[in-house]
Design an enzyme around this catalytic site. Structure first.
Site, mmCIF file in Angstrom:
data_model
loop_
_atom_site.group_PDB
_atom_site.id
_atom_site.type_symbol
_atom_site.label_atom_id
_atom_site.label_comp_id
_atom_site.label_asym_id
_atom_site.label_seq_id
_atom_site.Cartn_x
_atom_site.Cartn_y
_atom_site.Cartn_z
ATOM 1 N N GLU A 135 -11.003 -6.810 10.115
ATOM 2 C CA GLU A 135 -9.750 -7.470 9.712
ATOM 3 C C GLU A 135 -9.390 -8.476 10.789
ATOM 4 O OE1 GLU A 135 -6.403 -4.842 8.805
ATOM 5 O OE2 GLU A 135 -4.983 -6.337 9.531
ATOM 6 N N GLU A 140 1.042 -12.942 12.116
ATOM 7 C CA GLU A 140 1.659 -11.634 11.855
ATOM 8 C C GLU A 140 2.743 -11.356 12.880
ATOM 9 O OE1 GLU A 140 -0.894 -8.175 12.097
ATOM 10 O OE2 GLU A 140 0.269 -7.131 10.572
HETATM 11 C C1 LIG Z 1 -0.493 -6.382 4.321
HETATM 12 O O1 LIG Z 1 -1.395 -5.371 3.990
HETATM 13 C C2 LIG Z 1 -2.331 -5.017 5.001
HETATM 14 C C3 LIG Z 1 -3.296 -4.000 4.546
HETATM 15 O O2 LIG Z 1 -2.770 -3.148 3.648
HETATM 16 C C4 LIG Z 1 -1.698 -4.593 6.280
HETATM 17 O O3 LIG Z 1 -2.659 -4.380 7.287
HETATM 18 C C5 LIG Z 1 -0.784 -5.672 6.662
HETATM 19 O O4 LIG Z 1 -0.210 -5.337 7.842
HETATM 20 C C6 LIG Z 1 0.209 -5.876 5.535
HETATM 21 N N1 LIG Z 1 1.159 -6.781 5.936
HETATM 22 C C7 LIG Z 1 2.122 -7.048 5.165
HETATM 23 C C8 LIG Z 1 3.039 -8.043 5.706
HETATM 24 O O5 LIG Z 1 2.262 -6.487 4.062
#
Ligand SMILES: *[C@@H]1O[C@H](CO)[C@@H](O)[C@H](O)[C@H]1NC(C)=O
Ligand SMILES: *[C@@H]1O[C@H](CO)[C@@H](O)[C@H](O)[C@H]1NC(C)=O
Ligand SMILES: *[C@@H]1O[C@H](CO)[C@@H](O)[C@H](O)[C@H]1NC(C)=O
Ligand SMILES: *[C@@H]1O[C@H](CO)[C@@H](O)[C@H](O)[C@H]1NC(C)=O
Ligand SMILES: *[C@@H]1O[C@H](CO)[C@@H](O)[C@H](O)[C@H]1NC(C)=O
Length: 318
Positions: A135, A140
């Site tokens: 990943e 983020e």
């Molecule tokens: C989105 O989904 C992924 C995997 O399920 C996760 O790792 C990620 O942090 C999530 N982030 C958000 C903003 O939903």
């Protein structure tokens, strides 16, 4: 252009590491392109967020997805007070239909990203089974707390040197997904305007990530950053050459991580969840009021600015 073209042509004739650094446009998504190129994932949030990921049809009908001209907007419900026993706040989680492997570059021109207490937005890439395929989190953060953090999550035996050529600051160096209480290996950007309210106030900017079998690198330029490469700024660039981009924010080399096998071809994913494993657990570290789930349930108007406005995403490869 001519200079780059010449170099590109030359690079395709050469062998060795230089070859990995020149790319041509393979995919470009602007406005309505996103509606076909991505699927809206109607799933339960694996990170236990206070969210309800709705279908594309419902999202368009509710105007929580809006694609027109060079605007692609996805946003959560910012009018409904939620039943504490009902589903979470309506939002979007979109995944590219195509996958992108080694020797590719993504450039995301983002005007606005989600902000607000309890928000956890992400622009990232992965594939199943996770974490075997790796990943890469390109954008983020949680609860408006910048700066942006770039993070890798892998199976065991992938670590990063503390000191490496990058402008960002390492936050943990073991990329194993369970390491550091599941934080894995991240790098914090050295610019506050790389995330959340500060990013938006500056008019957004560009995030880029380069993948090769021997390294992963990521860059960020704010909207008015005079050092943004012309080929990044120009939405029509057909060729790009990452050696001209300066030091990356985050640099993940192969010294003690077999990048080639730890990362498979990935889908691009853009999601916005609320609370859950990161935003919920770290809510107390922010100045946000009350508890995360109560706040998200009861303050729809707090999510008026929790939208992504993406000008374009361009993919480059060989
Ligand atoms: C989105 O989904 C992924 C995997 O399920 C996760 O790792 C990620 O942090 C999530 N982030 C958000 C903003 O939903
Ligand atoms: C799928 O989306 C619909 C609305 O579009 C929503 O009512 C339902 O809860 C969602 N299902 C899941 C599993 O998220
Ligand atoms: C849908 O959202 C867009 C972008 O925010 C806005 O310009 C448009 O007026 C909205 N449409 C409706 C019907 O509310
Ligand atoms: C990690 O390295 C150890 C020791 O060499 C090995 O036993 C293990 O299988 C490796 N695990 C993975 C996921 O590569
Ligand atoms: C690590 O990457 C360098 C180039 O960046 C390459 O020359 C070397 O062969 C790679 N090592 C391994 C073990 O893949």
């Amino acid at each position: 252009m001519k200079f780059l073209l010449t170099l590109f042509t030359a690079s395709t004739l050469l062998c060795g590491p230089v070859q990995a650094t020149f790319y041509h446009l393979t995919d470009k998504w602007v406005g309505q392109d996103f509606l076909d190129a991505f699927a809206w994932e109607n799933i339960t949030d694996p990170t236990r967020g206070r969210v309800n990921y709705i279908t594309q049809a419902d999202s368009l009908a509710m105007n929580l997805t809006y694609a027109h001209g060079d605007r692609f907007i996805i946003r959560p419900d910012s009018v409904s007070v939620l039943d504490p026993n009902g589903p979470g706040r309506a939002s979007n989680r979109i995944i590219s239909k195509k996958t992108f492997g080694h020797n590719t570059v993504i450039i995301a021109d983002v005007r606005h990203m989600p902000q607000g207490c309890g928000t956890w937005p992400a622009l990232w890439s992965t594939d199943v089974p996770w974490p075997d395929k790796g990943e890469i989190d390109i954008v983020e953060g949680v609860n408006d707390l910048g700066p942006n953090q770039i993070t890798l999550h892998t199976t065991a035996n992938c670590t990063m040197p503390e000191v490496r050529p990058q402008t960002g600051t390492p936050r943990f160096n073991d990329c194993y997904w369970e390491a550091n209480n599941y934080a894995a290996c991240g790098v914090k950007t050295n610019k506050p305007n790389s995330y959340g309210p500060d990013f938006n106030a500056a008019g957004g900017g560009w995030f880029a990530m380069e993948r090769t079998p021997t390294y992963i690198r990521s860059w960020f330029w704010s909207r008015n950053d005079p050092t943004v490469p012309w080929e990044v700024k120009n939405p029509h660039s057909f060729f790009i050459g990452t050696p001209f981009w300066g030091l990356p924010v985050a640099n993940f080399p192969n010294n003690s991580c077999d990048i080639a096998s730890k990362f498979s071809p990935h889908h691009v994913i853009i999601n916005l969840t609320f609370c859950g494993d990161w935003a919920g657990n770290d809510y107390g570290l922010s100045t946000c009021p009350g508890t995360c789930v109560d706040y998200v349930n009861n303050n729809p108007q707090a999510f008026v600015d929790a939208y992504w406005d993406i000008a374009s995403i361009r993919m480059y490869g060989w």
